[in-house]
Design a protein around this motif. Structure first.
Motif, mmCIF file in Angstrom:
data_model
loop_
_atom_site.group_PDB
_atom_site.id
_atom_site.type_symbol
_atom_site.label_atom_id
_atom_site.label_comp_id
_atom_site.label_asym_id
_atom_site.label_seq_id
_atom_site.Cartn_x
_atom_site.Cartn_y
_atom_site.Cartn_z
ATOM 1 N N SER A 1 0.859 -1.182 0.000
ATOM 2 C CA SER A 1 0.000 0.000 0.000
ATOM 3 C C SER A 1 0.895 1.231 0.000
ATOM 4 C CB SER A 1 -0.882 0.037 1.246
ATOM 5 O OG SER A 1 -1.771 -1.040 1.256
ATOM 6 N N VAL A 2 0.535 2.223 -0.798
ATOM 7 C CA VAL A 2 1.282 3.479 -0.854
ATOM 8 C C VAL A 2 0.978 4.275 0.411
ATOM 9 C CG1 VAL A 2 1.588 5.665 -2.105
ATOM 10 C CG2 VAL A 2 1.243 3.532 -3.380
ATOM 11 N N THR A 3 2.042 4.711 1.094
ATOM 12 C CA THR A 3 1.869 5.500 2.312
ATOM 13 C C THR A 3 2.254 6.960 2.121
ATOM 14 O OG1 THR A 3 4.076 4.878 3.074
ATOM 15 C CG2 THR A 3 2.232 3.517 3.828
ATOM 16 N N ASP A 4 3.116 7.242 1.133
ATOM 17 C CA ASP A 4 3.571 8.611 0.908
ATOM 18 C C ASP A 4 3.995 8.768 -0.549
ATOM 19 O OD1 ASP A 4 4.260 11.254 1.652
ATOM 20 O OD2 ASP A 4 6.350 10.680 1.961
ATOM 21 N N VAL A 5 3.698 9.903 -1.115
ATOM 22 C CA VAL A 5 4.095 10.215 -2.487
ATOM 23 C C VAL A 5 5.155 11.305 -2.424
ATOM 24 C CG1 VAL A 5 3.302 11.024 -4.742
ATOM 25 C CG2 VAL A 5 1.793 9.615 -3.329
ATOM 26 N N ARG A 6 6.302 11.026 -3.017
ATOM 27 C CA ARG A 6 7.415 11.967 -3.006
ATOM 28 C C ARG A 6 7.341 12.884 -4.228
ATOM 29 N NH1 ARG A 6 9.741 10.633 1.945
ATOM 30 N NH2 ARG A 6 11.185 12.229 1.297
ATOM 31 N N LYS A 7 8.114 13.936 -4.199
ATOM 32 C CA LYS A 7 8.162 14.855 -5.343
ATOM 33 C C LYS A 7 9.117 14.349 -6.424
ATOM 34 C CE LYS A 7 6.960 18.988 -2.712
ATOM 35 N NZ LYS A 7 5.562 18.843 -2.908
ATOM 36 N N ASN A 8 10.026 13.445 -6.043
ATOM 37 C CA ASN A 8 11.023 12.920 -6.983
ATOM 38 C C ASN A 8 10.361 12.136 -8.116
ATOM 39 O OD1 ASN A 8 11.791 13.047 -4.170
ATOM 40 N ND2 ASN A 8 13.817 12.399 -4.794
ATOM 41 N N LYS A 9 10.926 12.278 -9.305
ATOM 42 C CA LYS A 9 10.472 11.508 -10.467
ATOM 43 C C LYS A 9 11.703 11.004 -11.199
ATOM 44 C CE LYS A 9 6.182 14.027 -11.153
ATOM 45 N NZ LYS A 9 5.318 14.719 -12.096
ATOM 46 N N ILE A 10 11.566 9.835 -11.811
ATOM 47 C CA ILE A 10 12.656 9.294 -12.612
ATOM 48 C C ILE A 10 12.110 8.811 -13.952
ATOM 49 C CG2 ILE A 10 14.020 8.595 -10.603
ATOM 50 C CD1 ILE A 10 13.145 5.737 -11.125
ATOM 51 N N GLU A 11 12.973 8.800 -14.938
ATOM 52 C CA GLU A 11 12.574 8.299 -16.254
ATOM 53 C C GLU A 11 12.360 6.793 -16.160
ATOM 54 O OE1 GLU A 11 11.779 9.877 -19.056
ATOM 55 O OE2 GLU A 11 12.136 11.779 -18.036
ATOM 56 N N CYS A 12 11.261 6.318 -16.729
ATOM 57 C CA CYS A 12 10.937 4.904 -16.674
ATOM 58 C C CYS A 12 10.799 4.353 -18.090
ATOM 59 C CB CYS A 12 9.654 4.676 -15.887
ATOM 60 S SG CYS A 12 9.150 2.953 -15.817
ATOM 61 N N LYS A 13 11.676 3.408 -18.436
ATOM 62 C CA LYS A 13 11.628 2.786 -19.765
ATOM 63 C C LYS A 13 10.363 1.957 -19.944
ATOM 64 C CE LYS A 13 16.644 2.296 -20.145
ATOM 65 N NZ LYS A 13 17.751 1.326 -20.289
ATOM 66 N N LEU A 14 9.904 1.323 -18.868
ATOM 67 C CA LEU A 14 8.717 0.479 -18.944
ATOM 68 C C LEU A 14 7.462 1.307 -19.209
ATOM 69 C CD1 LEU A 14 7.467 -2.367 -18.605
ATOM 70 C CD2 LEU A 14 7.191 -1.826 -16.180
ATOM 71 N N ALA B 1 8.260 8.382 -13.830
ATOM 72 C CA ALA B 1 7.572 7.674 -12.756
ATOM 73 C C ALA B 1 7.775 8.420 -11.443
ATOM 74 C CB ALA B 1 8.110 6.254 -12.644
ATOM 75 N N VAL B 2 6.795 8.356 -10.585
ATOM 76 C CA VAL B 2 6.820 9.054 -9.305
ATOM 77 C C VAL B 2 7.346 8.101 -8.229
ATOM 78 C CG1 VAL B 2 5.391 10.235 -7.578
ATOM 79 C CG2 VAL B 2 4.823 10.416 -10.005
ATOM 80 N N VAL B 3 8.234 8.600 -7.387
ATOM 81 C CA VAL B 3 8.753 7.810 -6.275
ATOM 82 C C VAL B 3 7.714 7.807 -5.151
ATOM 83 C CG1 VAL B 3 10.582 7.620 -4.530
ATOM 84 C CG2 VAL B 3 11.147 8.338 -6.873
ATOM 85 N N VAL B 4 7.400 6.617 -4.647
ATOM 86 C CA VAL B 4 6.425 6.476 -3.567
ATOM 87 C C VAL B 4 7.013 5.619 -2.453
ATOM 88 C CG1 VAL B 4 4.392 6.768 -5.033
ATOM 89 C CG2 VAL B 4 5.319 4.476 -4.664
ATOM 90 N N GLN B 5 6.567 5.876 -1.244
ATOM 91 C CA GLN B 5 6.921 5.026 -0.106
ATOM 92 C C GLN B 5 5.780 4.041 0.062
ATOM 93 O OE1 GLN B 5 7.977 7.129 3.480
ATOM 94 N NE2 GLN B 5 7.481 5.363 4.740
ATOM 95 N N VAL B 6 6.108 2.771 0.279
ATOM 96 C CA VAL B 6 5.084 1.742 0.433
ATOM 97 C C VAL B 6 5.354 0.919 1.679
ATOM 98 C CG1 VAL B 6 4.638 1.585 -2.053
ATOM 99 C CG2 VAL B 6 6.321 0.055 -1.017
ATOM 100 N N LYS B 7 4.332 0.188 2.124
ATOM 101 C CA LYS B 7 4.501 -0.772 3.207
ATOM 102 C C LYS B 7 3.714 -2.020 2.831
ATOM 103 C CE LYS B 7 0.644 0.663 6.078
ATOM 104 N NZ LYS B 7 0.205 1.052 7.389
ATOM 105 N N PRO B 8 4.169 -3.179 3.323
ATOM 106 C CA PRO B 8 3.408 -4.395 3.061
ATOM 107 C C PRO B 8 1.998 -4.260 3.626
ATOM 108 C CG PRO B 8 5.574 -4.941 3.898
ATOM 109 C CD PRO B 8 5.397 -3.453 4.065
ATOM 110 N N GLN B 9 1.042 -4.767 2.895
ATOM 111 C CA GLN B 9 -0.358 -4.650 3.295
ATOM 112 C C GLN B 9 -0.656 -5.594 4.460
ATOM 113 O OE1 GLN B 9 -3.213 -5.984 0.373
ATOM 114 N NE2 GLN B 9 -4.556 -4.282 0.870
ATOM 115 N N LEU B 10 -1.441 -5.108 5.413
ATOM 116 C CA LEU B 10 -1.881 -5.941 6.520
ATOM 117 C C LEU B 10 -2.872 -6.972 5.997
ATOM 118 C CD1 LEU B 10 -2.438 -3.180 9.217
ATOM 119 C CD2 LEU B 10 -0.481 -4.705 8.989
ATOM 120 N N ARG B 11 -2.928 -8.140 6.653
ATOM 121 C CA ARG B 11 -3.873 -9.166 6.236
ATOM 122 C C ARG B 11 -4.376 -9.907 7.465
ATOM 123 N NH1 ARG B 11 0.860 -10.858 3.073
ATOM 124 N NH2 ARG B 11 0.772 -8.642 2.931
#
Length: 146
Positions: free
Chosen positions: A50-63, A68-78
């Protein structure tokens, strides 16, 4: 859970707090990319995040063929049905094949988003008793990967 932060990249339309995804592995295009480690370095195959934070950083993505936007994520609770003696917040449990045989489609003893051989940390007790036709003395807890 490992206390190190996990970062990855997403396209701008998906880079929103709360967005959830399953990492299915790297694409062929990513293998030769200089940003590969930054994008995929700490993600585990078949894990839900799950995305927890969206950063301002962006990088070129070949795919994506865009930035692409850099995001902080954490494993989803289950949710997971465990032996009642293990249903204590902070307890680390190792899920083994003997912990559950899926007895029905919605079985919580070994749900599809929990992997055998992986450690999970109990975050909270959801229900003290959990109905299970196979195993006695089960409690329903919320866990996250260790």
């Amino acid at each position: 859970m490992n206390s190190k932060l996990i970062y990855t990249t997403l396209n701008e339309s998906l880079a929103k707090p709360g967005f959830t995804f399953q990492f299915l592995g790297e694409a062929e295009t990513c293998r030769s990319c200089s940003s590969r480690k930054a994008c995929l370095g700490r993600l585990e195959i078949e894990e839900f995040y799950s995305v927890t934070d969206v950063r301002k950083n962006k990088i070129e993505c070949k795919l994506l063929e865009e930035r692409a936007v850099v995001v902080q994520v954490k494993p989803q609770l289950r949710n997971l049905a465990v032996n009642s003696s293990s249903a204590v917040a902070g307890t680390t449990i190792l899920v083994g094949e003997a912990d559950g045989v899926p007895c029905r489609d919605n079985c919580l003893c070994l749900p599809s988003n929990v992997r055998v051989g992986k450690y999970y940390v109990v975050k909270r007790l959801i229900k003290k008793t959990c109905d299970c036709p196979v195993y006695a003395s089960r409690s329903l807890v919320e866990v996250e990967p260790s």
